[in-house]
Design a protein around this motif. Structure first.
Motif, PDB file in Angstrom:
ATOM      1  N   PHE A  90      46.124  55.750  34.378  1.00  0.00           N
ATOM      2  CA  PHE A  90      44.964  55.088  34.978  1.00  0.00           C
ATOM      3  C   PHE A  90      45.416  53.985  35.933  1.00  0.00           C
ATOM      4  CE2 PHE A  90      40.645  53.680  35.328  1.00  0.00           C
ATOM      5  CZ  PHE A  90      40.729  52.307  35.485  1.00  0.00           C
ATOM      6  N   GLU A  91      46.410  53.194  35.497  1.00  0.00           N
ATOM      7  CA  GLU A  91      46.901  52.095  36.333  1.00  0.00           C
ATOM      8  C   GLU A  91      47.474  52.611  37.647  1.00  0.00           C
ATOM      9  OE1 GLU A  91      50.446  49.493  35.224  1.00  0.00           O
ATOM     10  OE2 GLU A  91      48.745  48.261  34.590  1.00  0.00           O
ATOM     11  N   ARG A  92      48.247  53.700  37.578  1.00  0.00           N
ATOM     12  CA  ARG A  92      48.820  54.269  38.797  1.00  0.00           C
ATOM     13  C   ARG A  92      47.724  54.807  39.729  1.00  0.00           C
ATOM     14  NH1 ARG A  92      53.672  56.424  40.763  1.00  0.00           N
ATOM     15  NH2 ARG A  92      53.307  58.049  42.325  1.00  0.00           N
ATOM     16  N   ASP A  93      46.743  55.530  39.162  1.00  0.00           N
ATOM     17  CA  ASP A  93      45.643  56.061  39.976  1.00  0.00           C
ATOM     18  C   ASP A  93      44.873  54.932  40.647  1.00  0.00           C
ATOM     19  OD1 ASP A  93      44.795  58.769  37.668  1.00  0.00           O
ATOM     20  OD2 ASP A  93      46.369  58.592  39.183  1.00  0.00           O
ATOM     21  N   TYR A  94      44.673  53.838  39.914  1.00  0.00           N
ATOM     22  CA  TYR A  94      43.945  52.689  40.446  1.00  0.00           C
ATOM     23  C   TYR A  94      44.709  52.061  41.611  1.00  0.00           C
ATOM     24  CZ  TYR A  94      41.999  47.933  40.515  1.00  0.00           C
ATOM     25  OH  TYR A  94      41.447  46.739  40.902  1.00  0.00           O
ATOM     26  N   LEU A  95      46.016  51.875  41.474  1.00  0.00           N
ATOM     27  CA  LEU A  95      46.828  51.293  42.539  1.00  0.00           C
ATOM     28  C   LEU A  95      46.834  52.200  43.776  1.00  0.00           C
ATOM     29  CD1 LEU A  95      49.854  50.030  40.409  1.00  0.00           C
ATOM     30  CD2 LEU A  95      48.055  48.627  41.436  1.00  0.00           C
ATOM     31  N   GLU A  96      46.968  53.492  43.563  1.00  0.00           N
ATOM     32  CA  GLU A  96      46.957  54.424  44.691  1.00  0.00           C
ATOM     33  C   GLU A  96      45.623  54.350  45.434  1.00  0.00           C
ATOM     34  OE1 GLU A  96      49.962  57.945  43.093  1.00  0.00           O
ATOM     35  OE2 GLU A  96      47.794  58.264  43.113  1.00  0.00           O
ATOM     36  N   ARG A  97      44.529  54.241  44.691  1.00  0.00           N
ATOM     37  CA  ARG A  97      43.214  54.188  45.340  1.00  0.00           C
ATOM     38  C   ARG A  97      43.066  52.911  46.160  1.00  0.00           C
ATOM     39  NH1 ARG A  97      37.551  55.849  42.359  1.00  0.00           N
ATOM     40  NH2 ARG A  97      36.236  55.767  44.227  1.00  0.00           N
ATOM     41  N   LEU A  98      43.557  51.782  45.644  1.00  0.00           N
ATOM     42  CA  LEU A  98      43.493  50.530  46.391  1.00  0.00           C
ATOM     43  C   LEU A  98      44.316  50.609  47.667  1.00  0.00           C
ATOM     44  CD1 LEU A  98      43.759  47.787  43.606  1.00  0.00           C
ATOM     45  CD2 LEU A  98      41.740  48.431  44.925  1.00  0.00           C
ATOM     46  N   LEU A  99      45.505  51.188  47.573  1.00  0.00           N
ATOM     47  CA  LEU A  99      46.365  51.301  48.760  1.00  0.00           C
ATOM     48  C   LEU A  99      45.747  52.225  49.806  1.00  0.00           C
ATOM     49  CD1 LEU A  99      49.878  51.452  47.046  1.00  0.00           C
ATOM     50  CD2 LEU A  99      48.938  49.564  48.388  1.00  0.00           C
ATOM     51  N   LEU A 145      42.520  52.686  50.179  1.00  0.00           N
ATOM     52  CA  LEU A 145      41.354  51.979  50.695  1.00  0.00           C
ATOM     53  C   LEU A 145      41.738  50.933  51.722  1.00  0.00           C
ATOM     54  CD1 LEU A 145      38.254  51.545  50.365  1.00  0.00           C
ATOM     55  CD2 LEU A 145      38.801  49.818  48.647  1.00  0.00           C
ATOM     56  N   THR A 146      42.876  50.245  51.514  1.00  0.00           N
ATOM     57  CA  THR A 146      43.293  49.156  52.398  1.00  0.00           C
ATOM     58  C   THR A 146      44.329  49.594  53.430  1.00  0.00           C
ATOM     59  OG1 THR A 146      45.023  48.481  50.831  1.00  0.00           O
ATOM     60  CG2 THR A 146      42.850  47.459  50.592  1.00  0.00           C
ATOM     61  N   GLY A 147      44.648  50.883  53.454  1.00  0.00           N
ATOM     62  CA  GLY A 147      45.641  51.363  54.406  1.00  0.00           C
ATOM     63  C   GLY A 147      47.029  50.799  54.162  1.00  0.00           C
ATOM     64  N   GLY A 148      47.368  50.529  52.919  1.00  0.00           N
ATOM     65  CA  GLY A 148      48.691  50.037  52.562  1.00  0.00           C
ATOM     66  C   GLY A 148      48.855  48.538  52.730  1.00  0.00           C
ATOM     67  N   ASN A 149      47.773  47.799  52.975  1.00  0.00           N
ATOM     68  CA  ASN A 149      47.845  46.339  53.124  1.00  0.00           C
ATOM     69  C   ASN A 149      47.885  45.701  51.737  1.00  0.00           C
ATOM     70  OD1 ASN A 149      46.996  43.542  53.391  1.00  0.00           O
ATOM     71  ND2 ASN A 149      46.514  44.052  55.527  1.00  0.00           N
TER      72      ASN A 149
END
Length: 449
Positions: free
Chosen positions: A402-411, A413-417
């Protein structure tokens, strides 16, 4: 194809029992005629009825005691008492306690049929229900008395606008029941929107539910209509409501109270008309005691509560469900699999099913995909069940994924910012970088072209 309403008839007078049975049978009803309250309870446990018609005076347990037992076990089932003139005041009192109605002996056939028809109408059962009328529950395969009682209650609730809280273990079919309630309701032609509150990260859940205006936060490059507004006129299903963070509980409560929604960044609220069905496998009362769930929201959600039984408590449905899934899956994969071997069905019926219906569906799919014959064998079923049980991750593994999926989704969403992603996660940059290193995630891989 049609299904006839079933009536359990109880009277210790064999002549009257036979006469009433003939009258009801001639009217098109399926009748089971019995001479005692105890026999009636056994018959109802074996197969649910649509209505109970019982004499007041019976040997052993009388008709009123029978009603009390039925009310506890099958609260949606209408009960009609047959009474003599001398017990009319008692019958009136019984009606105030929940008995649907009474008939005073002697009564004519029309009065009997009118009262029975009224009772069946109240319970959502017509004299004959055709396939189209039963389409609302087509996704719920069952012959279990417990499930039939639950569905009778669901049908009654569906006709109202009351909020419904569905309880039960994971995999018991809460979303399927929510959709059935929607289809049986006056909102059936309007949207049905399902949201899993536990599957969407907290920072994104608010935007998904309530929507947002362009520029309301970093990454909000366009206006987004929230799922609450998308459900306008229809039904909103919030699964795993117990996982909703407290700040959003406040906003949801306001939506239910004010019948309007305000997107993130908006200055004005928009009216909405939704019917809310929510679900949880957790005990919300315990979460209220812990302080993680609002009591006022709980009472808004819990106007009507329905609890789905685990599959282990409705074993009479396992064979039906297995056949249902096999038919659907074999058609999808174009496999010529006609059924299960007898010993395979015995094994399925006795298995523990901790994952409930969802686990059974996965087992049937695995068997269908891997079988080379026309029948699924015992060996194939045993192997699939063992594979399913070993496939359930540990809590630590589930949290890590879950933690990995969440981090990937944030990245994404923000284009890697990293700065923007850390802000959305409510973490400082240093801590956020440590999380990325833990999961071997490279922000540059998510930068927009």
């Amino acid at each position: 194809m049609s299904a006839t309403a079933r009536i359990v008839l109880v009277d210790d007078d064999p002549d009257l029992l036979r006469l009433l049975g003939l009258r009801l049978g001639a009217a098109g009803y399926e009748v089971e005629a019995l001479d005692s309250a105890e026999a009636a309870l056994n018959a109802l446990a074996a197969r649910r009825a649509d209505l109970l018609l019982t004499d007041w005076r019976l040997p052993g347990m009388d008709g009123l005691e029978l009603f009390e037992q039925v009310r506890q076990r099958y609260p949606a089932m209408p009960v009609i008492l047959l009474t003599a003139h001398g017990t009319v005041p008692d019958a009136v009192e019984a009606v105030s306690r929940g008995v649907f109605g009474y008939l005073v002996k002697p009564f004519d056939g029309k009065a009997l049929l009118d009262k029975v028809a009224q009772g069946l109408s109240l319970a959502g059962s017509g004299r004959v229900v055709d396939q189209a009328a039963a389409g609302w529950r087509s996704g719920l395969v069952s012959r279990s008395p417990a499930m039939e009682e639950l569905l009778a209650e669901a049908r009654m609730v569906a006709a109202t606008g009351a909020s419904v809280l569905l309880r039960g273990e994971s995999g018991t079919g809460k979303e399927v029941l929510a959709k059935a309630i929607h289809l049986a309701s006056p909102r059936a032609g309007q949207p049905f929107i399902a949201v899993n509150c536990g599957a969407i990260p907290d920072n994104l859940l608010e935007s998904e539910l309530f929507g947002h205006e362009k520029g309301s936060f970093t990454g909000a490059n366009a206006r987004q209509t929230g799922l609450i507004q998308q459900a306008d006129g229809g039904t909103l299903f919030l699964d795993e409501i117990g996982d909703m963070p407290p700040p959003l509980q406040v906003k949801l409560l306001r939506v239910l109270q004010e019948r309007e929604v305000r997107p993130v960044g908006a200055t004005r609220a928009t009216p909405v008309d939704i019917r809310l069905v929510s679900a949880t496998h957790r005990e919300l009362e315990a979460l209220i005691q812990e302080g993680s769930f609002r009591e006022d929201l709980f009472y808004r959600l819990n106007v009507v509560s329905l609890r789905l039984p685990p599959l282990a408590e409705r074993r009479e449905d396992i064979r039906l469900l297995a056949a249902h899934f096999l038919e659907k899956i074999s058609t999808r994969y174009q496999k010529a699999v006609s059924g299960f071997a007898a010993d395979a069905l015995e094994y399925l019926s006795a298995a523990p099913w901790p994952g409930n219906i969802r686990q059974l569906a996965n087992v049937v799919e695995q068997c269908c995909v891997l079988t080379t014959g026309s029948l699924v064998t015992l060996t194939q079923v045993q192997k699939a069940v063992a594979s399913e049980e070993s496939a359930i991750p540990t809590l630590a593994e589930a949290k890590r994924q879950f933690e990995r999926d969440y981090l990937e989704r944030l990245l994404r969403l923000t284009g890697g910012n990293v700065s923007d992603a850390a802000r959305l996660a409510d973490r400082n940059r240093t801590e956020f970088y440590r999380l990325l290193q833990k999961h071997e995630l490279t922000p540059a891989a998510f930068k927009l072209e």
